[in-house]
Design a protein around this motif. Structure first.
Motif, short mmCIF file in Angstrom:
data_model
loop_
_atom_site.label_atom_id
_atom_site.label_comp_id
_atom_site.label_asym_id
_atom_site.label_seq_id
_atom_site.Cartn_x
_atom_site.Cartn_y
_atom_site.Cartn_z
N ALA A 36 0.84 -1.20 0.00
CA ALA A 36 0.00 0.00 0.00
C ALA A 36 0.87 1.25 0.00
O ALA A 36 1.99 1.26 0.52
N LEU A 37 0.33 2.33 -0.56
CA LEU A 37 1.05 3.60 -0.59
C LEU A 37 1.08 4.26 0.78
O LEU A 37 2.04 4.94 1.14
N GLY A 38 0.01 4.08 1.54
CA GLY A 38 -0.07 4.71 2.84
C GLY A 38 -1.37 4.35 3.54
O GLY A 38 -2.20 3.60 3.01
N VAL A 39 -1.54 4.92 4.74
CA VAL A 39 -2.73 4.69 5.55
C VAL A 39 -3.29 6.04 5.97
O VAL A 39 -2.54 6.90 6.44
N VAL A 40 -4.59 6.21 5.80
CA VAL A 40 -5.28 7.40 6.30
C VAL A 40 -5.98 7.03 7.60
O VAL A 40 -6.77 6.08 7.63
N LEU A 41 -5.69 7.77 8.67
CA LEU A 41 -6.35 7.57 9.95
C LEU A 41 -7.47 8.60 10.07
O LEU A 41 -7.29 9.68 10.64
N ALA A 42 -8.61 8.26 9.52
CA ALA A 42 -9.73 9.21 9.49
C ALA A 42 -10.28 9.42 10.89
O ALA A 42 -10.47 8.46 11.65
N THR A 43 -10.58 10.67 11.24
CA THR A 43 -11.21 10.98 12.52
C THR A 43 -12.59 11.59 12.35
O THR A 43 -13.29 11.78 13.34
N CYS A 44 -12.94 11.91 11.10
CA CYS A 44 -14.24 12.52 10.84
C CYS A 44 -14.64 12.27 9.39
O CYS A 44 -13.82 11.82 8.57
N ARG A 45 -15.88 12.60 9.07
CA ARG A 45 -16.37 12.39 7.71
C ARG A 45 -15.57 13.19 6.70
O ARG A 45 -15.30 12.72 5.59
N ASP A 46 -15.16 14.41 7.05
CA ASP A 46 -14.42 15.24 6.11
C ASP A 46 -13.10 14.59 5.68
O ASP A 46 -12.67 14.75 4.54
N ASP A 47 -12.46 13.87 6.60
CA ASP A 47 -11.24 13.14 6.23
C ASP A 47 -11.52 12.11 5.15
O ASP A 47 -10.73 11.90 4.22
N VAL A 48 -12.66 11.44 5.27
CA VAL A 48 -13.03 10.42 4.29
C VAL A 48 -13.36 11.08 2.95
O VAL A 48 -12.93 10.60 1.89
N VAL A 49 -14.10 12.19 2.99
CA VAL A 49 -14.45 12.90 1.76
C VAL A 49 -13.18 13.35 1.04
O VAL A 49 -13.03 13.16 -0.18
N THR A 50 -12.26 13.94 1.77
CA THR A 50 -11.00 14.40 1.16
C THR A 50 -10.23 13.25 0.54
O THR A 50 -9.70 13.35 -0.57
N THR A 51 -10.17 12.14 1.26
CA THR A 51 -9.44 10.97 0.75
C THR A 51 -10.07 10.44 -0.53
O THR A 51 -9.36 10.13 -1.50
N MET A 52 -11.39 10.34 -0.57
CA MET A 52 -12.05 9.79 -1.76
C MET A 52 -11.94 10.75 -2.96
O MET A 52 -11.80 10.30 -4.10
#
Length: 451
Positions: A36-52
């Motif tokens: 994998a290139l990396g791991v996102v440790l999402a803490t809120c919905r906005d983190d998920v939106v930005t990642t997607m």
């Protein structure tokens, strides 16, 4: 590409150290992940939106992850992907006793939600064996079952509505907060069990139920054969006992537990049936289950008289998987057949083990026909030997021939994809792939899993 993601999220949200990334790339299967290139440790919905949004722009696969307790490889990282961990989104946003619902984030531990509900005289019914470590998000992704599903159903039966981030970062709200609701297609039911291939669940509205007033009454019955134990299950269901739990363990599983924790296993015991009733007349139901077990060949039946005794008996079942992991690497399967076919399915598992000289330890949610044959092989082996795959193939085919399914609660993931066509057929496969393209036209959501 990954630097652009690092800059677009708050500091510390993205991990890129190879050793750390590798620790997030696996679930509880033996499968080797891609890099994998990396791991996102999402803490809120906005983190998920930005990642997607970033993933869509750069065409990067995203593998969602809860606690990593899955047993089908659905959270195994694919090559060149980003792992999106939702474990830090762990808030119970609302617990409403009046409406008997809760609104939770995907990283909430299943048992923690149940404990919070019980403070209000309620309960969260789904209880997979991993409930102390698995998350609500993972349970939703796989439509997890558990010990109590014989009475209360699987995770989908407790899911009322979802908040989902789609592949392109749009936010979709499905379902409702009401007891009833039939507006439009059942998108909530579609996302539950989709294994992260259609969207990322960032919030769920779940149904709570009234907790039993009295402590449940539990039995543990010992049998000389699995078929006798399976016959007792059929008799208990036919008699209308309505157990809240009905678990079956074979000799190999019991021996693994006994070798580890010394439960006093008798030489003549080849199966144990653990049943429970949480009804208002639970003690009377337990006595009826005891009589039915004895009528079907049980050599000994213990009936709990205190909550502590109940916990001791249920604890035997919850130790099963960890005890088997001590024996070797495990290929864990979860075929499900009609309850009436349970004795024949058990015989098929035993025959496959003997024919291919493979150790298979079997436990079952016997009340709903869901068996977990665990194929044990040597630790350190990169993947199961040919004999294990041959025995597994025989078990899967037997389940389908008996009118069953390849997976009752663990999901398809990577492990069962080779058999999926046998059950789904070409038309179902075509329709499912069409649904996938609607929600994920670029194919970046957990590619290669589930369908």
């Amino acid at each position: 590409m990954i630097e652009a993601l690092v800059k677009s999220l708050p500091e510390g949200r993205v991990l890129t150290d190879p050793d750390v990334v590798d620790s997030y790339a696996r679930d509880r299967t033996f499968l080797e992940p891609g890099k994998a290139l990396g791991v996102v440790l999402a803490t809120c919905r906005d983190d998920v939106v930005t990642t997607m949004r970033w993933a869509t722009e750069h065409r990067v696969p995203v593998v969602p992850r809860g606690a990593g307790t899955g047993l089908a490889g659905a959270a195994t990282a694919s090559e060149g992907s980003v792992v999106l961990s939702l474990a830090r989104m762990a808030a119970i946003r609302e617990l409403n006793p009046a409406d008997e619902i809760a609104v939770v984030e995907p990283g909430v531990i299943t048992a923690d939600l149940d404990r919070a509900a019980r403070e209000h005289g309620l309960m969260y019914a789904p209880d997979p064996s991993s409930y102390e470590i698995s998350t609500i998000g993972g349970n939703l992704a796989t439509n997890a079952g558990g010990l109590r599903c014989v009475k209360y159903g699987v995770t989908r039966d407790s899911a009322l509505g979802l908040e989902v981030v789609l592949a392109d970062g749009r936010i979709l709200n499905t379902g409702r907060r009401t007891v009833k609701g039939v507006t439009g297609y059942d998108l909530t039911g579609l996302f539950v069990g989709s294994e992260g291939t259609l969207g990322i669940i960032t919030s769920a509205t779940v149904r709570l139920r009234r907790a039993p007033i009295a402590p449940p009454a539990t039995i543990a019955a010992e049998f000389g054969s699995l078929r006798d134990a399976a016959a007792a299950v059929s008799a208990i269901i036919a008699a209308g006992c309505q157990p809240s739990l009905m678990e079956l363990l074979d000799r190999a599983t019991l021996k693994a537990i006994d070798d580890w924790r010394n439960i006093g296993l008798e030489d003549a015991t080849n199966a144990m049936l653990i049943g429970q009733s949480d009804a208002s007349d639970g003690q009377a139901m337990a006595e009826m289950m005891r009589e039915l077990c004895e009528a079907n060949g049980a050599s000994f039946v213990a009936v709990s008289s205190t909550p502590e005794e109940t916990e001791d008996l249920i604890g035997i079942r919850r130790m099963a998987y960890e005890a088997k992991e001590r024996l070797g690497a495990c290929l864990v399967e979860d075929v499900c057949v009609p309850r009436s076919a349970l004795p024949d399915m058990i015989s098929a598992v035993e025959a496959a083990a003997a024919r291919h000289d493979v150790m298979i330890c079997t436990v079952a949610h016997a009340g709903d026909g869901n068996l977990h044959p665990v194929f044990v092989f040597e630790h350190g082996t990169p993947e199961p030997p040919a004999a294990v795959w041959a025995a597994a193939d025989e078990v899967f085919r037997a389940a389908l021939e008996l009118g069953g399914t390849l997976t009752g609660e663990h999901g398809v993931g990577l492990l069962k994809r080779r058999w999926l066509g046998m059950e789904a057929g070409p038309v179902v496969t075509e329709v499912q792939q069409g649904i996938k393209r609607v929600f994920d036209p670029l194919g970046i959501l957990n590619p290669g899993k589930a369908i």
